[in-house]
Design a protein around this motif. Structure first.
Motif, PDB file in Angstrom:
ATOM      1  N   LEU A 160     -11.903  61.177 -42.479  1.00 63.34           N
ATOM      2  CA  LEU A 160     -11.853  59.436 -41.998  1.00 63.34           C
ATOM      3  C   LEU A 160     -12.713  59.368 -40.229  1.00 63.34           C
ATOM      4  CD1 LEU A 160      -9.953  58.564 -43.953  1.00 63.34           C
ATOM      5  CD2 LEU A 160      -9.706  56.543 -43.078  1.00 63.34           C
ATOM      6  N   LEU A 161     -14.317  58.920 -40.260  1.00 65.22           N
ATOM      7  CA  LEU A 161     -14.536  58.723 -39.027  1.00 65.22           C
ATOM      8  C   LEU A 161     -14.832  57.506 -38.320  1.00 65.22           C
ATOM      9  CD1 LEU A 161     -17.844  61.625 -39.596  1.00 65.22           C
ATOM     10  CD2 LEU A 161     -15.501  61.953 -38.680  1.00 65.22           C
ATOM     11  N   ILE A 162     -13.607  57.564 -36.963  1.00 61.72           N
ATOM     12  CA  ILE A 162     -14.058  56.401 -36.385  1.00 61.72           C
ATOM     13  C   ILE A 162     -14.383  56.580 -34.803  1.00 61.72           C
ATOM     14  CG2 ILE A 162     -11.846  54.939 -34.506  1.00 61.72           C
ATOM     15  CD1 ILE A 162     -12.092  54.832 -37.579  1.00 61.72           C
ATOM     16  N   HIS A 163     -15.166  55.237 -34.986  1.00 60.86           N
ATOM     17  CA  HIS A 163     -16.339  55.012 -33.345  1.00 60.86           C
ATOM     18  C   HIS A 163     -16.162  54.337 -32.425  1.00 60.86           C
ATOM     19  CE1 HIS A 163     -19.101  58.011 -36.789  1.00 60.86           C
ATOM     20  NE2 HIS A 163     -19.013  58.227 -35.393  1.00 60.86           N
ATOM     21  N   SER A 164     -14.756  53.273 -32.518  1.00 57.41           N
ATOM     22  CA  SER A 164     -14.642  52.748 -31.203  1.00 57.41           C
ATOM     23  C   SER A 164     -12.916  52.381 -31.690  1.00 57.41           C
ATOM     24  CB  SER A 164     -15.443  51.829 -31.746  1.00 57.41           C
ATOM     25  OG  SER A 164     -15.029  50.692 -32.994  1.00 57.41           O
ATOM     26  N   PRO A 165     -12.842  51.695 -30.706  1.00 60.62           N
ATOM     27  CA  PRO A 165     -10.940  51.737 -30.415  1.00 60.62           C
ATOM     28  C   PRO A 165     -11.026  50.073 -31.534  1.00 60.62           C
ATOM     29  CG  PRO A 165     -11.813  51.842 -28.261  1.00 60.62           C
ATOM     30  CD  PRO A 165     -13.325  52.459 -28.914  1.00 60.62           C
ATOM     31  N   ARG A 166     -12.157  49.657 -31.571  1.00 61.10           N
ATOM     32  CA  ARG A 166     -11.814  48.522 -32.682  1.00 61.10           C
ATOM     33  C   ARG A 166     -11.502  48.969 -34.041  1.00 61.10           C
ATOM     34  NH1 ARG A 166     -16.240  43.382 -32.591  1.00 61.10           N
ATOM     35  NH2 ARG A 166     -14.690  42.161 -33.869  1.00 61.10           N
ATOM     36  N   ALA A 167     -12.999  49.671 -34.176  1.00 61.56           N
ATOM     37  CA  ALA A 167     -12.657  50.209 -35.718  1.00 61.56           C
ATOM     38  C   ALA A 167     -11.094  50.853 -35.625  1.00 61.56           C
ATOM     39  CB  ALA A 167     -13.278  51.258 -35.611  1.00 61.56           C
ATOM     40  N   GLY A 168     -10.483  51.578 -34.695  1.00 60.38           N
ATOM     41  CA  GLY A 168      -9.796  52.316 -35.023  1.00 60.38           C
ATOM     42  C   GLY A 168      -8.505  51.266 -35.539  1.00 60.38           C
ATOM     43  N   ALA A 169      -8.487  49.717 -34.796  1.00 59.92           N
ATOM     44  CA  ALA A 169      -7.451  49.185 -34.811  1.00 59.92           C
ATOM     45  C   ALA A 169      -7.343  48.107 -36.218  1.00 59.92           C
ATOM     46  CB  ALA A 169      -7.159  48.057 -33.539  1.00 59.92           C
ATOM     47  N   THR A 182      -1.973  61.503 -46.522  1.00 58.72           N
ATOM     48  CA  THR A 182      -2.754  62.699 -46.940  1.00 58.72           C
ATOM     49  C   THR A 182      -4.449  62.662 -46.335  1.00 58.72           C
ATOM     50  OG1 THR A 182      -3.951  60.365 -48.939  1.00 58.72           O
ATOM     51  CG2 THR A 182      -1.489  61.084 -49.317  1.00 58.72           C
ATOM     52  N   LEU A 183      -4.698  62.115 -45.753  1.00 57.57           N
ATOM     53  CA  LEU A 183      -5.635  61.645 -44.675  1.00 57.57           C
ATOM     54  C   LEU A 183      -6.150  61.942 -43.459  1.00 57.57           C
ATOM     55  CD1 LEU A 183      -6.550  57.929 -45.775  1.00 57.57           C
ATOM     56  CD2 LEU A 183      -7.416  59.686 -47.107  1.00 57.57           C
ATOM     57  N   HIS A 184      -7.197  62.688 -43.253  1.00 57.27           N
ATOM     58  CA  HIS A 184      -7.451  63.351 -41.974  1.00 57.27           C
ATOM     59  C   HIS A 184      -8.284  62.244 -40.838  1.00 57.27           C
ATOM     60  CE1 HIS A 184      -6.377  67.515 -43.042  1.00 57.27           C
ATOM     61  NE2 HIS A 184      -7.008  67.287 -44.241  1.00 57.27           N
ATOM     62  N   LEU A 185      -8.089  62.046 -39.797  1.00 53.92           N
ATOM     63  CA  LEU A 185      -8.704  60.742 -39.010  1.00 53.92           C
ATOM     64  C   LEU A 185      -9.253  61.825 -38.020  1.00 53.92           C
ATOM     65  CD1 LEU A 185      -9.048  57.921 -38.754  1.00 53.92           C
ATOM     66  CD2 LEU A 185      -6.605  58.589 -37.384  1.00 53.92           C
ATOM     67  N   ILE A 186     -10.789  61.838 -37.683  1.00 51.03           N
ATOM     68  CA  ILE A 186     -10.800  62.345 -36.601  1.00 51.03           C
ATOM     69  C   ILE A 186     -11.851  61.053 -35.581  1.00 51.03           C
ATOM     70  CG2 ILE A 186     -13.492  63.736 -35.193  1.00 51.03           C
ATOM     71  CD1 ILE A 186     -12.910  65.106 -38.184  1.00 51.03           C
ATOM     72  N   ALA A 187     -11.699  60.716 -34.457  1.00 52.36           N
ATOM     73  CA  ALA A 187     -11.905  58.945 -34.016  1.00 52.36           C
ATOM     74  C   ALA A 187     -12.684  59.778 -32.505  1.00 52.36           C
ATOM     75  CB  ALA A 187     -10.882  58.247 -33.276  1.00 52.36           C
ATOM     76  N   LEU A 193      -8.901  56.860 -31.075  1.00 48.66           N
ATOM     77  CA  LEU A 193      -8.428  57.515 -31.595  1.00 48.66           C
ATOM     78  C   LEU A 193      -6.533  56.732 -31.198  1.00 48.66           C
ATOM     79  CD1 LEU A 193      -6.943  60.084 -33.526  1.00 48.66           C
ATOM     80  CD2 LEU A 193      -6.404  61.204 -31.227  1.00 48.66           C
ATOM     81  N   ALA A 194      -6.117  56.553 -30.116  1.00 49.16           N
ATOM     82  CA  ALA A 194      -4.823  55.616 -29.728  1.00 49.16           C
ATOM     83  C   ALA A 194      -4.688  54.136 -30.670  1.00 49.16           C
ATOM     84  CB  ALA A 194      -4.805  55.364 -28.633  1.00 49.16           C
ATOM     85  N   THR A 195      -5.799  53.882 -31.314  1.00 47.08           N
ATOM     86  CA  THR A 195      -5.551  52.472 -31.747  1.00 47.08           C
ATOM     87  C   THR A 195      -5.776  52.642 -33.356  1.00 47.08           C
ATOM     88  OG1 THR A 195      -8.008  52.372 -31.996  1.00 47.08           O
ATOM     89  CG2 THR A 195      -7.338  52.106 -30.380  1.00 47.08           C
ATOM     90  N   CYS A 196      -5.046  54.040 -33.935  1.00 51.26           N
ATOM     91  CA  CYS A 196      -5.692  54.107 -34.899  1.00 51.26           C
ATOM     92  C   CYS A 196      -4.175  54.447 -35.601  1.00 51.26           C
ATOM     93  CB  CYS A 196      -6.158  55.794 -35.204  1.00 51.26           C
ATOM     94  SG  CYS A 196      -7.873  55.510 -34.643  1.00 51.26           S
ATOM     95  N   GLY A 197      -3.184  53.381 -35.071  1.00 49.31           N
ATOM     96  CA  GLY A 197      -1.832  54.189 -35.647  1.00 49.31           C
ATOM     97  C   GLY A 197      -1.474  55.568 -35.290  1.00 49.31           C
ATOM     98  N   THR A 198      -0.457  55.464 -36.397  1.00 49.60           N
ATOM     99  CA  THR A 198       0.484  57.139 -36.905  1.00 49.60           C
ATOM    100  C   THR A 198       0.633  57.318 -38.594  1.00 49.60           C
ATOM    101  OG1 THR A 198       2.817  55.936 -36.492  1.00 49.60           O
ATOM    102  CG2 THR A 198       1.566  56.581 -34.319  1.00 49.60           C
TER     103      THR A 198
END
Length: 223
Positions: A160-169, A182-187, A193-198
């Motif tokens: 999953l590609l995250i392009h902003s803090p708001r999108a991460g949240a 089961t998923l990889h995350l790239i911010a 990245l800090a808004t995407c949780g753990t």
């Protein structure tokens, strides 16, 4: 083939998907937000030394008022925004290679002092330094309803590609904890990245906040 899920708004999502396809990646677009114009009153151009846009959406959503600033040196946070400015009739455009703070340092180094920043209603923090920045919102990002097809598309091993803090949240609020494992995350940045949780299978951000850098990391995950 590993699936790449692009969650940024259109039309940028389509550009990322095209670049991903050129790299041989299986990319799908599932925007979490959509840009909407905001009514604004253009201030006098002679009150500023330079113009800054930190998103191509700002160029698209500013409307006819943007034309008043064609005579100003224009700065863009990245090449995609620079292309949008050139397409809108700006001849003198400088494209940055980092984040908002980096392009602001460039503007100050070029000798400008009064900066007009046409932006969204939410803006990533940037260091103003010696500049006097007047920031005017010309668009907002409206949250789209939760998309059940996103959860279905996020099969194990997907990136999953995250392009902003708001999108991460927003993603963190929608993606169940059990599925994250089961998923990889790239911010795009450590702030996003800090808004995407753990709980993700892996979670990382590139050294430079660029779309191409994110795709390079995604490609390595797919090898």
């Amino acid at each position: 083939m590993t699936r790449i899920l692009i969650l940024r708004p259109e039309p940028a999502a389509g550009r990322t998907a095209a670049k991903a396809a050129a790299l041989g990646l299986d990319a799908q677009v599932h925007p979490l937000f959509a840009p909407q114009p905001v009514d604004w009153t253009p201030p006098p151009p002679d009150a500023f030394d330079a113009l800054l846009l930190t998103s191509a959406n700002g160029v698209r959503m500013a409307g006819a008022g943007l034309r008043q600033y064609h005579a100003l040196p224009a700065y863009a946070v990245g090449e995609a925004t620079a292309r949008a400015l050139r397409g809108a009739g700006f001849a003198d455009v400088v494209a940055g290679v980092g984040d908002g703070s980096a392009i602001v340092r460039q503007i100050a180094a070029d000798g400008h002092g009064r900066l007009l920043h046409l932006a969204g209603t939410t803006v990533a923090p940037m260091e103003a330094g010696p500049l006097r920045i007047s920031r005017i919102p010309v668009y907002s990002m409206a949250s789209l309803p939760p998309d059940p097809t996103l959860l279905a598309a996020a099969v194990p091993g997907s990136v999953l590609l995250i392009h902003s803090p708001r999108a991460g949240a927003r993603l963190a609020a929608q993606m169940p904890q059990a599925q994250r494992a089961t998923l990889h995350l790239i911010a795009i940045s450590t702030a996003a990245l800090a808004t995407c949780g753990t709980g993700w299978l892996s979670a990382t951000a590139p050294a430079l906040p660029r779309d191409d850098e994110m795709l390079a990391l995604a490609r390595r995950l797919c090898e």
